[in-house]
Design a protein around this motif. Structure first.
Motif, PDB file in Angstrom:
ATOM      1  N   GLU A 135       0.826  -1.208   0.000  1.00 18.73           N
ATOM      2  CA  GLU A 135       0.000   0.000   0.000  1.00 18.73           C
ATOM      3  C   GLU A 135       0.865   1.264   0.000  1.00 18.73           C
ATOM      4  O   GLU A 135       0.578   2.225  -0.703  1.00 18.73           O
ATOM      5  CB  GLU A 135      -0.925   0.032   1.222  1.00 18.73           C
ATOM      6  CG  GLU A 135      -1.874  -1.133   1.323  1.00 18.73           C
ATOM      7  CD  GLU A 135      -1.245  -2.375   1.953  1.00 18.73           C
ATOM      8  OE1 GLU A 135      -0.211  -2.267   2.646  1.00 18.73           O
ATOM      9  OE2 GLU A 135      -1.782  -3.465   1.724  1.00 18.73           O
ATOM     10  N   GLN A 136       1.931   1.256   0.791  1.00 15.49           N
ATOM     11  CA  GLN A 136       2.821   2.414   0.847  1.00 15.49           C
ATOM     12  C   GLN A 136       3.645   2.523  -0.430  1.00 15.49           C
ATOM     13  O   GLN A 136       3.852   3.622  -0.959  1.00 15.49           O
ATOM     14  CB  GLN A 136       3.746   2.313   2.060  1.00 15.49           C
ATOM     15  CG  GLN A 136       3.048   2.467   3.381  1.00 15.49           C
ATOM     16  CD  GLN A 136       3.988   2.299   4.559  1.00 15.49           C
ATOM     17  OE1 GLN A 136       5.203   2.308   4.411  1.00 15.49           O
ATOM     18  NE2 GLN A 136       3.417   2.142   5.742  1.00 15.49           N
ATOM     19  N   ARG A 137       4.125   1.390  -0.929  1.00 11.29           N
ATOM     20  CA  ARG A 137       4.943   1.389  -2.138  1.00 11.29           C
ATOM     21  C   ARG A 137       4.155   1.938  -3.316  1.00 11.29           C
ATOM     22  O   ARG A 137       4.660   2.743  -4.113  1.00 11.29           O
ATOM     23  CB  ARG A 137       5.406  -0.038  -2.436  1.00 11.29           C
ATOM     24  CG  ARG A 137       6.385  -0.114  -3.564  1.00 11.29           C
ATOM     25  CD  ARG A 137       6.951  -1.502  -3.805  1.00 11.29           C
ATOM     26  NE  ARG A 137       6.575  -2.488  -2.842  1.00 11.29           N
ATOM     27  CZ  ARG A 137       6.219  -3.732  -3.158  1.00 11.29           C
ATOM     28  NH1 ARG A 137       6.170  -4.126  -4.414  1.00 11.29           N
ATOM     29  NH2 ARG A 137       5.893  -4.603  -2.228  1.00 11.29           N
TER      30      ARG A 137
ATOM     31  N   SER B  84      -1.009  10.138   4.230  1.00 11.76           N
ATOM     32  CA  SER B  84      -0.504   9.364   5.365  1.00 11.76           C
ATOM     33  C   SER B  84       0.419   8.241   4.897  1.00 11.76           C
ATOM     34  O   SER B  84       1.514   8.063   5.427  1.00 11.76           O
ATOM     35  CB  SER B  84      -1.679   8.792   6.150  1.00 11.76           C
ATOM     36  OG  SER B  84      -1.230   7.940   7.163  1.00 11.76           O
ATOM     37  N   ARG B  85      -0.024   7.498   3.889  1.00 16.94           N
ATOM     38  CA  ARG B  85       0.797   6.391   3.380  1.00 16.94           C
ATOM     39  C   ARG B  85       2.086   6.901   2.761  1.00 16.94           C
ATOM     40  O   ARG B  85       3.150   6.283   2.902  1.00 16.94           O
ATOM     41  CB  ARG B  85       0.016   5.575   2.353  1.00 16.94           C
ATOM     42  CG  ARG B  85      -1.065   4.732   2.967  1.00 16.94           C
ATOM     43  CD  ARG B  85      -1.801   3.926   1.920  1.00 16.94           C
ATOM     44  NE  ARG B  85      -2.900   3.182   2.522  1.00 16.94           N
ATOM     45  CZ  ARG B  85      -3.748   2.440   1.837  1.00 16.94           C
ATOM     46  NH1 ARG B  85      -3.625   2.317   0.521  1.00 16.94           N
ATOM     47  NH2 ARG B  85      -4.719   1.795   2.454  1.00 16.94           N
TER      48      ARG B  85
ATOM     49  N   THR C  41      -5.602   9.491   3.250  1.00 19.07           N
ATOM     50  CA  THR C  41      -4.914   8.201   3.343  1.00 19.07           C
ATOM     51  C   THR C  41      -3.697   8.195   2.427  1.00 19.07           C
ATOM     52  O   THR C  41      -2.649   7.652   2.782  1.00 19.07           O
ATOM     53  CB  THR C  41      -5.881   7.050   2.981  1.00 19.07           C
ATOM     54  OG1 THR C  41      -7.011   7.122   3.856  1.00 19.07           O
ATOM     55  CG2 THR C  41      -5.216   5.699   3.108  1.00 19.07           C
ATOM     56  N   VAL C  42      -3.830   8.814   1.252  1.00 18.48           N
ATOM     57  CA  VAL C  42      -2.690   8.929   0.333  1.00 18.48           C
ATOM     58  C   VAL C  42      -1.556   9.674   1.031  1.00 18.48           C
ATOM     59  O   VAL C  42      -0.401   9.220   1.027  1.00 18.48           O
ATOM     60  CB  VAL C  42      -3.086   9.660  -0.972  1.00 18.48           C
ATOM     61  CG1 VAL C  42      -1.851  10.023  -1.804  1.00 18.48           C
ATOM     62  CG2 VAL C  42      -4.052   8.830  -1.783  1.00 18.48           C
TER      63      VAL C  42
ATOM     64  N   VAL D 298       1.613   4.051  -3.380  1.00 14.62           N
ATOM     65  CA  VAL D 298       1.435   5.503  -3.262  1.00 14.62           C
ATOM     66  C   VAL D 298       2.751   6.221  -3.578  1.00 14.62           C
ATOM     67  O   VAL D 298       2.782   7.183  -4.351  1.00 14.62           O
ATOM     68  CB  VAL D 298       0.925   5.883  -1.853  1.00 14.62           C
ATOM     69  CG1 VAL D 298       0.983   7.381  -1.637  1.00 14.62           C
ATOM     70  CG2 VAL D 298      -0.494   5.374  -1.653  1.00 14.62           C
TER      71      VAL D 298
ATOM     72  N   ARG E 135       4.485   7.829   5.617  1.00 11.09           N
ATOM     73  CA  ARG E 135       5.050   6.622   6.238  1.00 11.09           C
ATOM     74  C   ARG E 135       6.026   5.921   5.299  1.00 11.09           C
ATOM     75  O   ARG E 135       7.060   5.409   5.736  1.00 11.09           O
ATOM     76  CB  ARG E 135       3.940   5.675   6.667  1.00 11.09           C
ATOM     77  CG  ARG E 135       3.239   6.160   7.932  1.00 11.09           C
ATOM     78  CD  ARG E 135       2.167   5.208   8.374  1.00 11.09           C
ATOM     79  NE  ARG E 135       1.030   5.411   7.472  1.00 11.09           N
ATOM     80  CZ  ARG E 135       0.107   4.523   7.188  1.00 11.09           C
ATOM     81  NH1 ARG E 135       0.143   3.336   7.736  1.00 11.09           N
ATOM     82  NH2 ARG E 135      -0.869   4.792   6.362  1.00 11.09           N
ATOM     83  N   ALA E 136       5.718   5.901   4.008  1.00 11.92           N
ATOM     84  CA  ALA E 136       6.603   5.257   3.039  1.00 11.92           C
ATOM     85  C   ALA E 136       7.936   5.998   2.948  1.00 11.92           C
ATOM     86  O   ALA E 136       9.003   5.370   2.922  1.00 11.92           O
ATOM     87  CB  ALA E 136       5.947   5.204   1.660  1.00 11.92           C
TER      88      ALA E 136
END
Length: 179
Positions: A112-114, A143-144, A140-141, A116, A147-148
């Protein structure tokens, strides 16, 4: 809409698929599957809408479906973390070390992070476009993505030996030992 419009999208699809899968053959297959699905579902594309976003949405959904299917089938096989078999693999050329480190670190991010991170940084899509492609809220985009980026920094700054000691990200590709 002529075929040149779709052909213009192939390099971006290939970049995203290659970074998403971490494998040139799998990426080519994913692009092919995406283009086949686009041809089969052409009637669903709304003229005047963003063709690029529609194709990336198709690709993301195909990748997610393939990953789920693979994880179901892989349950019966032996899973091997790529870092555990690093000693058995051939050493890369010194010039490509940085690219391989980046690739390995990208593959350790949760899918999910990758997704985005790749859509925003490699494909230069806006947060709104990424939200549309992945069918998630813009918050959410963001946030991810945050974090990514943080996790990627941690992984790139870690000494090479530490990568093997850290647990692989959930959903990170695993190799299957075939014997």
């Amino acid at each position: 809409m002529d075929r040149h419009t779709i052909i213009e999208q192939i390099p971006g699809l290939r970049r995203y698929a290659r970074a998403l899968t971490g494998d040139a053959w799998a990426a080519d297959d994913l692009v092919q599957d995406t283009l086949e699905r686009a041809c089969g579902q052409w009637h669903r594309w709304r003229g005047g809408s963003d063709l690029r976003a529609w194709l990336f949405t198709l690709m993301h959904n195909l990748f997610a479906n393939q990953a789920r299917s693979l994880s179901r089938r892989a349950g019966s096989g032996v899973q091997v973390d790529p870092d555990e078999v690093a000693g058995e693999l051939r050493a890369p050329d010194a010039a490509s070390d940085l690219a391989l480190d980046l690739q390995r670190c990208l593959l350790r991010l949760p899918v999910e992070q990758r997704a985005v991170l790749l859509l925003v940084s490699m494909e230069d899509l806006s947060y709104e476009e990424v939200a549309s492609v992945l069918a998630i809220p813009v918050g959410t985009v963001m946030s991810r993505l945050s974090r990514a980026r943080s996790r990627l920094r941690e992984l790139l700054d870690a000494p090479a030996g530490d990568l093997a000691a850290r647990p692989a990200a959930i959903g990170a590709p695993m190799l299957r030992r075939l014997k």
